[in-house]
Design a protein around this motif. Sequence first.
Motif, PDB file in Angstrom:
ATOM      1  N   ASN A 111      -5.418  -2.591  -2.227  1.00 58.04           N
ATOM      2  CA  ASN A 111      -4.325  -2.683  -1.251  1.00 58.04           C
ATOM      3  C   ASN A 111      -4.575  -3.774  -0.204  1.00 58.04           C
ATOM      4  N   ARG A 121       6.386   8.986  -3.986  1.00 58.11           N
ATOM      5  CA  ARG A 121       5.112   9.481  -3.454  1.00 58.11           C
ATOM      6  C   ARG A 121       4.385  10.335  -4.482  1.00 58.11           C
ATOM      7  N   SER A 145       0.805  -1.219   0.000  1.00 59.60           N
ATOM      8  CA  SER A 145       0.000   0.000   0.000  1.00 59.60           C
ATOM      9  C   SER A 145       0.839   1.271   0.000  1.00 59.60           C
ATOM     10  N   THR A 146       2.138   1.147   0.208  1.00 61.04           N
ATOM     11  CA  THR A 146       2.998   2.329   0.212  1.00 61.04           C
ATOM     12  C   THR A 146       3.683   2.570  -1.125  1.00 61.04           C
ATOM     13  N   TRP A 180       0.091   5.378  -4.468  1.00 63.34           N
ATOM     14  CA  TRP A 180      -0.004   4.400  -3.395  1.00 63.34           C
ATOM     15  C   TRP A 180      -1.421   4.281  -2.843  1.00 63.34           C
ATOM     16  N   SER A 181      -2.144   5.380  -2.822  1.00 67.11           N
ATOM     17  CA  SER A 181      -3.495   5.377  -2.254  1.00 67.11           C
ATOM     18  C   SER A 181      -4.573   5.060  -3.284  1.00 67.11           C
TER      19      SER A 181
END
Length: 123
Positions: A73, A101, A29-30, A52-53
């Motif tokens: 995720n 990110r 999930s990261t 990631w989200s």
Amino acid sequence: VQLQASGGGLVQAGGSLRLSCAASGRTFSTYLMGWFRQAPGKEREFVAAITWSGGGSAYADSVKGRFTISRDNAKNMLYLQMNNLKPEDTAVYYCAADRLRRLAVNSYEYNYWGQGTEVTVSS
């Protein structure tokens, strides 16, 4: 993270396929996730990416409106829904990951790669 892509196959033009990419580890999930493809005799090219989200995504112009990238995720899974496939979509498709990110569209920005799954679209 280890990645394994699947779901490729032979499909007629206009058809659909859904590619899957299973990821190992508890930190899926990261990771930023992406799909790339490489046709015979050509360089690897960006297809789609998702943050990631799952809140952000990007697509190559050649697949916009036809392909959809998504992730689950909770299941450590990445997907690529491919609709209205064209012969020029024929390639080996790779899933990739990195801890960035932000969205990234260049292959050199991804440090983790799956083994690839072959998609062939007949005319």
